[in-house]
Design an enzyme around this catalytic site. Sequence first.
Site, PDB file in Angstrom:
ATOM      1  N   ARG A   1     -10.348 -11.536   1.921  1.00  0.00           N
ATOM      2  CA  ARG A   1     -11.106 -12.523   1.288  1.00  0.00           C
ATOM      3  C   ARG A   1     -10.371 -13.985   1.202  1.00  0.00           C
ATOM      4  NH1 ARG A   1     -11.521  -8.861  -4.192  1.00  0.00           N
ATOM      5  NH2 ARG A   1     -11.335  -7.572  -2.477  1.00  0.00           N
TER       6      ARG A   1
ATOM      7  N   LYS B   1       0.906  -1.293   0.015  1.00  0.00           N
ATOM      8  CA  LYS B   1      -0.036  -0.016  -0.019  1.00  0.00           C
ATOM      9  C   LYS B   1       0.859   1.206  -0.107  1.00  0.00           C
ATOM     10  CE  LYS B   1      -3.947  -1.969   2.464  1.00  0.00           C
ATOM     11  NZ  LYS B   1      -4.889  -1.739   1.254  1.00  0.00           N
TER      12      LYS B   1
HETATM   13  N1  BES Z   1      -8.112  -3.786   4.445  1.00  0.00           N
HETATM   14  C1  BES Z   1      -8.290  -3.293   2.925  1.00  0.00           C
HETATM   15  C2  BES Z   1      -9.570  -2.600   2.637  1.00  0.00           C
HETATM   16  C3  BES Z   1      -9.745  -1.299   3.433  1.00  0.00           C
HETATM   17  C4  BES Z   1      -9.568   0.001   2.783  1.00  0.00           C
HETATM   18  C5  BES Z   1     -10.108  -1.180   4.721  1.00  0.00           C
HETATM   19  C6  BES Z   1      -9.808   1.174   3.312  1.00  0.00           C
HETATM   20  C7  BES Z   1     -10.483  -0.060   5.566  1.00  0.00           C
HETATM   21  C8  BES Z   1     -10.149   1.325   4.680  1.00  0.00           C
HETATM   22  C9  BES Z   1      -8.191  -4.378   2.097  1.00  0.00           C
HETATM   23  O1  BES Z   1      -7.633  -5.419   2.508  1.00  0.00           O
HETATM   24  C10 BES Z   1      -7.903  -3.907   0.851  1.00  0.00           C
HETATM   25  O2  BES Z   1      -6.623  -3.745   0.643  1.00  0.00           O
HETATM   26  N2  BES Z   1      -8.519  -4.005  -0.312  1.00  0.00           N
HETATM   27  C11 BES Z   1      -8.362  -3.748  -1.560  1.00  0.00           C
HETATM   28  C12 BES Z   1      -8.824  -4.874  -2.440  1.00  0.00           C
HETATM   29  C13 BES Z   1      -8.261  -4.661  -3.946  1.00  0.00           C
HETATM   30  C14 BES Z   1      -6.862  -4.807  -3.980  1.00  0.00           C
HETATM   31  C15 BES Z   1      -8.965  -5.410  -4.862  1.00  0.00           C
HETATM   32  C16 BES Z   1      -8.954  -2.304  -1.740  1.00  0.00           C
HETATM   33  O3  BES Z   1      -9.901  -2.007  -1.483  1.00  0.00           O
HETATM   34  O4  BES Z   1      -8.088  -1.452  -2.460  1.00  0.00           O
HETATM   35 MN    MN Z   2      -5.372  -5.501   2.078  1.00  0.00          MN
END
Ligand code: BES
Ligand code: MN
Length: 500
Positions: A350, A276
Site C-alpha cells: 500500500r 515474515k
Molecule cells: N505481500 C503480502 C501479502 C501476501 C500474502 C501476498 C500472501 C501473497 C500471499 C503483503 O505485503 C503483506 O505482507 N501483507 C500483510 C499486511 C498486514 C501487515 C496488515 C499481511 O497480509 O499479513
Molecule cells: Mn508485506
Amino acid sequence: MTEVRRIAGSPLEAEADALVVGVYSDGERLDPGARAVDRATGGLVARWLAEGRMRGRLEETAVLPAGGDLRAPLLILAGLGAHAELDGQGLRRAAARAARAARAAGVRRLASTLYGAFLGDDAAAAAVVEGTLLGLDRFLAYKSGGRQESPEEADPEAFLLVAEPEREAAVRRAEVLARATLLARQLANEPANQLPPRRMAERAQAVAAGAGLDFQALDEREMERLGMGALLGVNRGSHEPPRLILLRYRSGREGAPLLALVGKGIVFDSGGISLKPAAGMHEMKMDKSGAADVIAAMQAIAALKPSVDVIGVAPVTENMPGGGAQRPGDVVRAMNGTTIEVLSTDAEGRLVLADAVAYAAREGARWIVTVATLTGAVVTALGHEAAAILGNDRRLIETVIEAGRAAGERYWELPAWREYRQLYKSEVADLANVAPREAGAGTIVGGLFVGEFVGEAAWAHLDVAGTAWVEKPAALTESGATGFATRTLALLPERLEQLL
Ligand code: BES
Ligand code: MN
Ligand code: ZN
C-alpha cells in the site's frame, strides 16, 4: 513456442499428428467433432465410451490410435463434463488438458475441433486457443539446458484450430491475451536475484519496444524530486535501487480519456524489519505479480488498439530488512503530501502504491485500477477461486467484473463503506499503514488505504494475493504464477470505451 493457426475444412483431413475431439459425461456424449470422427472410424469413439474407458468428465483425457479415414494417426478425447455445466472456463480447462496429453504423447502438430463442442462462437474459439497456450506453459528458464527440453516433452510446434474463417479475428485476439498472460507469469516467476528492479525495468522496456509503447523508468533521484517518500521508504532496506516503470499506449484519438493500470511490484517481500516467518517466504518473489500483470496487459493493449489512452504504472522495489531499512513507527510523506505512520513494514504494498497512484492521478487519469498481491486476508476470505475487488465507482467496478467474466477471471466485491476508513487513522500522522489487528477486514483496509491517493479519479482495486500463484498443478497453470488479472486488464479499455 507453439504457433497458433486456424484451419478450415474437414477435421478428418487435418494434417496433424493428433486430433482433439470433445466427449461429454451425459446426454449426447459426442460433440460434433467427435461425431464426425466416429463416423469416419467405424464407431471408434462410441465404442471407447461404451467400453467404459472414459467417462467424459471435465479435464479427463484419452489418447488412442485413430485409423479409419482419419488423416491424423492419434485421436485425443477431451472430457467436457456435463452439457449443462460446460462454460468458457470449462472449455479452457478441457483444451489445456488435451494439449498436455498431446505433449506427453510427443505430438508435434496438434489439431482441435473442440470449439465446435460448445457455443461454436468467438468466445468458444478464444477459450480453446487460450486454454491450449496456458495449459502448455511451464517455467523452464532455470532448468539446465533451458528451453532445450528433451524431444519427448517438447511443446507441440503448431496448434491448428479447426474453425471457419469468421473466427480468425477471435483466434488472433485470444492469442494476444494468452501470450500476455504467459509474459505476466514469466515475470512473476522470476526469482528476486534474477529480476531486481533495474532488470525488471529493462524487461518492460523490451516489451515496450516490441509492442510500440512509450517507455520510461523513474529512478531514485526522480522519485526524490517528486516527493515519493512512501515508495522510497520501502526501498531503504534494500541494496537494489527502485524503479517506477511507466508504459504508455496512445490511442491517437483527440481528447481520449486516460485509464491508469497500477501494479504492485515488490520483487521480494521479506516483510522488512517486521520480518515474515521463514516458512514459505520464498514464495514472496511473486509479490511483483501486480506489476507483471500490468506490463503484460499493456503489451496486449498495444495489439488490441482500444480508443482510450492507457498508462501502465509499476512501482518496483524489494522489501528488505537491511541496515538502512525503515522502522516500525517511522513517518513518511507520500507524493501528494499525505503523511503515513509505518506501523508495519510488512504492509509495504500500500505504501508503494500510494505514490504510484498519486502519480497516475497527477497524470490526469479518469480511471485508476490497482492490482496487487496486497493481503493474506483475501486468501482467508475467498481462497484461490476469486480475487477481491473494491473501489469508489460502481460502473468501473462492474465493468472490471464483466471484463473478468469474459477473461475467465473471477472477482468478488467487498464493501468500501466509509466507516472502514476510521480504522487506519494514526495518532501521529495523517494515516497509519495498518489497522489494529482486532479490527479485521484486512483486505478492505489495505484497499481503502490505496484509495486515499486517487484524488478525483474513478478507482477499482484488485487484491490478487490468493489467485496470483498456485501451489499444486492445475489445468491452466502447471505451477507457480498464474498471470491472473492480465486478461481482465487487457480487455478493460475496450469496455470502458463503450461507457463513454
Ligand atoms: N505481500 C503480502 C501479502 C501476501 C500474502 C501476498 C500472501 C501473497 C500471499 C503483503 O505485503 C503483506 O505482507 N501483507 C500483510 C499486511 C498486514 C501487515 C496488515 C499481511 O497480509 O499479513
Ligand atoms: Mn508485506
Ligand atoms: Zn507484499
